[in-house]
Design a protein around this motif. Structure first.
Motif, mmCIF file in Angstrom:
data_model
loop_
_atom_site.group_PDB
_atom_site.id
_atom_site.type_symbol
_atom_site.label_atom_id
_atom_site.label_comp_id
_atom_site.label_asym_id
_atom_site.label_seq_id
_atom_site.Cartn_x
_atom_site.Cartn_y
_atom_site.Cartn_z
ATOM 1 N N GLY B 124 0.819 -1.207 0.000
ATOM 2 C CA GLY B 124 0.000 0.000 0.000
ATOM 3 C C GLY B 124 0.850 1.253 0.000
ATOM 4 O O GLY B 124 2.077 1.194 0.022
ATOM 5 N N ILE B 125 0.173 2.419 -0.053
ATOM 6 C CA ILE B 125 0.907 3.684 -0.073
ATOM 7 C C ILE B 125 0.387 4.605 1.023
ATOM 8 O O ILE B 125 0.472 5.813 0.922
ATOM 9 N N GLU B 126 -0.153 4.016 2.070
ATOM 10 C CA GLU B 126 -0.716 4.844 3.136
ATOM 11 C C GLU B 126 0.294 5.039 4.260
ATOM 12 O O GLU B 126 1.476 4.927 4.063
ATOM 13 N N GLN B 127 -0.234 5.270 5.450
ATOM 14 C CA GLN B 127 0.604 5.628 6.591
ATOM 15 C C GLN B 127 1.768 4.656 6.814
ATOM 16 O O GLN B 127 2.896 5.070 7.059
ATOM 17 N N GLY B 128 1.471 3.367 6.718
ATOM 18 C CA GLY B 128 2.521 2.380 6.963
ATOM 19 C C GLY B 128 3.679 2.531 5.974
ATOM 20 O O GLY B 128 4.853 2.421 6.338
ATOM 21 N N PHE B 129 3.341 2.809 4.734
ATOM 22 C CA PHE B 129 4.351 3.041 3.695
ATOM 23 C C PHE B 129 5.168 4.291 4.032
ATOM 24 O O PHE B 129 6.401 4.285 4.001
ATOM 25 N N LEU B 130 4.462 5.361 4.397
ATOM 26 C CA LEU B 130 5.151 6.620 4.696
ATOM 27 C C LEU B 130 6.096 6.455 5.882
ATOM 28 O O LEU B 130 7.201 6.985 5.887
ATOM 29 N N ASN B 131 5.649 5.692 6.889
ATOM 30 C CA ASN B 131 6.522 5.418 8.036
ATOM 31 C C ASN B 131 7.759 4.645 7.617
ATOM 32 O O ASN B 131 8.850 4.891 8.112
ATOM 33 N N ALA B 132 7.569 3.711 6.711
ATOM 34 C CA ALA B 132 8.670 2.821 6.353
ATOM 35 C C ALA B 132 9.726 3.530 5.513
ATOM 36 O O ALA B 132 10.905 3.205 5.578
ATOM 37 N N ILE B 133 9.323 4.519 4.712
ATOM 38 C CA ILE B 133 10.302 5.139 3.806
ATOM 39 C C ILE B 133 11.006 6.329 4.430
ATOM 40 O O ILE B 133 12.028 6.784 3.933
ATOM 41 N N VAL B 134 10.466 6.829 5.543
ATOM 42 C CA VAL B 134 10.908 8.136 6.028
ATOM 43 C C VAL B 134 12.387 8.175 6.410
ATOM 44 O O VAL B 134 13.060 9.177 6.211
ATOM 45 N N GLY B 135 12.881 7.057 6.931
ATOM 46 C CA GLY B 135 14.279 7.092 7.363
ATOM 47 C C GLY B 135 15.253 6.445 6.394
ATOM 48 O O GLY B 135 16.436 6.316 6.698
ATOM 49 N N ALA B 136 14.751 6.049 5.219
ATOM 50 C CA ALA B 136 15.594 5.253 4.319
ATOM 51 C C ALA B 136 16.481 6.117 3.429
ATOM 52 O O ALA B 136 16.092 7.201 3.013
ATOM 53 N N ASP B 137 17.684 5.613 3.162
ATOM 54 C CA ASP B 137 18.588 6.292 2.230
ATOM 55 C C ASP B 137 18.423 5.748 0.820
ATOM 56 O O ASP B 137 18.682 6.431 -0.157
ATOM 57 N N GLU B 138 18.065 4.477 0.744
ATOM 58 C CA GLU B 138 17.921 3.825 -0.556
ATOM 59 C C GLU B 138 16.635 3.016 -0.554
ATOM 60 O O GLU B 138 16.117 2.663 0.504
ATOM 61 N N ALA B 139 16.148 2.696 -1.745
ATOM 62 C CA ALA B 139 14.950 1.872 -1.845
ATOM 63 C C ALA B 139 15.153 0.772 -2.874
ATOM 64 O O ALA B 139 15.781 0.989 -3.913
ATOM 65 N N VAL B 140 14.636 -0.390 -2.536
ATOM 66 C CA VAL B 140 14.582 -1.486 -3.499
ATOM 67 C C VAL B 140 13.105 -1.761 -3.761
ATOM 68 O O VAL B 140 12.353 -2.062 -2.841
ATOM 69 N N VAL B 141 12.695 -1.585 -5.006
ATOM 70 C CA VAL B 141 11.304 -1.824 -5.357
ATOM 71 C C VAL B 141 11.196 -3.243 -5.922
ATOM 72 O O VAL B 141 11.800 -3.552 -6.947
ATOM 73 N N VAL B 142 10.453 -4.072 -5.231
ATOM 74 C CA VAL B 142 10.279 -5.449 -5.684
ATOM 75 C C VAL B 142 9.123 -5.472 -6.679
ATOM 76 O O VAL B 142 8.057 -4.926 -6.426
#
Lengths: 232, 267
Positions: B124-142
């Motif tokens: 999803g792209i809701e609150q849980g997503f926003l929480n998870a990306i906030v501190g990340a330097d890099e992202a891996v999109v599966v």
């Protein structure tokens, strides 16, 4: 409130509001509601009001109408009675005297970016987009749209009713094309375009032509089948 | 020490985020890095199960954020691999139990002491997503080779880029569950189709394989059992996270090599 008091149609010159026989004040109320329901659609357009021949048009009625249109940010272009008689015509907006073949000033916007699913871009004037429009993204303009890239999302040119607007793309694979009030969807069997294409309003709906042939001579038969129809 | 935080995300559910997080984490730890796997899917935790660590959970992320325990105390050490730790999600709370600011702070704290934090993002792209990306330097999109998955991945890449959290050059994709037999018959998208749309670098290509299901159910990430092509594909992806140039062609002989040659990613 009866719904058959007025009909609203799109036309080349703006929206046509056709009043039917019946209580005019009620009809004006109905018009007000419709403008409020869909402000984005009507705002900025011009209205042509058509009344039945017998309608009693008092100053009060006209003043009320004017207010309703003003509130909806619709300008008054023309008032007519059924048949022919033109009662009122807006004077041309004060533009500097132009030589006959001079085009009116239009805004042209250049946008350099890739639109991904969920992105939306809307501009006033013509749009040149350098980049792709991925499926699930939407672009719109009051004028023409040119995509220097692959157009796979939804594009709407002439959103305020300009039926002469065109949509052009290096690779035109849009899921849906809209020009003014016309709408057409991609054929179910998609072929990859062989080159840049131009979409415009032709007889009966939106037609597509290859870049090289666009605007030359007789409109060509569509080399690609597109289902098209008028939005109702 | 300042480590790196990498969020594993996808938009669409069921494409293999959790399995990917577990395997990349194990692979990084096998390379001698210290790694914390952080399950950000609060309310629907799975990562502990996939890692086979469920029965050892005492504290979870919400306990840490509430200040009940220090994060070091909540970490579960994996006995099989040196340097691998899990910070589990809470199962009895929901995504609102954590704010983006708290999350950012927690990840900063962990990064100060570990090489890598891998964040398992909820769908999803809701609150849980926003929480998870906030501190990340890099992202891996599966992404799996399906139109719906690619569409959601595209949306997610747009969101990551737009939120200004993760610049586009730090976003990569991992193509999961590719089936060569279907690609050959043109029944499945191939990697180049996906690349053409997403326009981000490819971190790895993981073939579809039943052994993943078996290992997931057993709680043993496939990377742990040695030399099969699947484990190699994950190890290569982890190597690329470490910044190594792992050419797709040389490392891949056999099946994966065939896969990549087919895509034109290898000679």
């Amino acid at each position: 409130m009866p719904d058959n008091l007025l009909r609203i149609k799109g036309s080349k010159h703006g929206i046509v509001v056709q009043f039917e026989e019946g209580d005019l004040e009620q009809a004006i109320g109905l018009l007000e509601e419709k403008l409020k329901e869909n402000p984005g659609f009507f705002a900025g357009s011009q209205a042509i009001l058509v009344f039945p021949e017998e309608a009693q048009l008092s100053m009060d009625i006209l003043a009320g109408l004017y207010k309703v249109l003003e509130a909806g940010r619709v300008s008054l272009r023309e008032i007519r009675r059924n048949g022919s008689v033109r009662i009122y015509e807006a004077s041309e907006p004060e533009t500097p005297k132009k030589t006959p073949d001079e085009e009116p000033q239009r805004q042209l916007q250049w946008v350099y970016r890739r639109l991904r699913s969920g992105d939306k871009l809307s501009v006033d004037g013509d749009l040149v987009l350098i980049g792709d429009v991925n499926p699930g993204a939407e672009i719109s303009a009051t004028g023409n749209i040119l995509v220097w890239g692959c157009l796979q999302g939804v594009a709407h040119a002439g959103i305020h009713g300009d039926e002469n607007a065109r949509i052009m793309a290096l690779k035109l694979k849009a899921t849906q094309l809209r020009i003014a009030g016309f709408i057409s969807r991609a054929p179910d069997q998609t072929l990859d375009p062989i080159g840049p294409e131009v979409a415009r309003v032709g007889s009966g709906g939106i037609v597509i032509e290859t870049w090289e042939r666009a605007g030359k001579g007789e409109p060509l038969p569509f080399w690609r089948r597109l289902l098209h129809g008028r939005e109702d | 020490m300042s480590g790196k935080a990498v969020v594993i995300t996808s938009g669409k559910g069921g494409v293999g985020k959790t399995t990917t997080t577990a395997n990349l984490g194990v692979a990084l730890a096998l390379e001698g890095k210290s790694v914390v796997l952080l399950d950000a899917d609060i309310g629907l935790r799975n990562l502990d199960v996939v890692l086979g660590l469920e029965n050892r959970i005492v504290y979870d992320i919400v306990n840490v954020i509430d200040g009940m325990v220090d994060f070091r105390k909540a970490l579960i050490k994996d006995k099989r691999v040196e340097g691998l730790y899990l910070l589990p999600a809470a199962q009895t709370r929901d995504k609102d139990a954590v704010s983006p600011e708290q999350m950012r702070k927690l990840i900063e704290d962990i990064k100060a002491e570990f090489d890598y934090v891998l964040i398992d993002c909820p769908a999803g792209i809701e609150q849980g997503f926003l929480n998870a990306i906030v501190g990340a330097d890099e992202a891996v999109v599966v992404v799996t080779p399906e139109v719906s998955s690619v569409r959601d991945a595209d949306r997610v890449v747009g969101l990551l880029d737009k939120k200004g959290e993760i610049p586009i050059e730090n976003i990569s994709m991992l193509v999961n569950r590719i089936r060569m037999d279907m690609v050959r018959k043109k029944e499945m998208l191939d990697v180049s189709d996906i690349e053409e749309l997403l326009r981000i670098k490819v971190l790895g290509v993981i073939p579809d394989d039943e052994s993943v299901i078996v290992s997931t159910n057993k709680g043993e990430p496939v990377v742990l059992n040695g030399k099969n092509h699947l484990a190699q594909a994950y190890r290569d992806a982890a190597g690329r996270i470490l910044g190594r140039e792992i050419p797709f062609e040389e490392k891949h002989q056999g099946f994966v090599g065939t896969v990549l040659r087919f895509f034109g990613l290898a000679e």
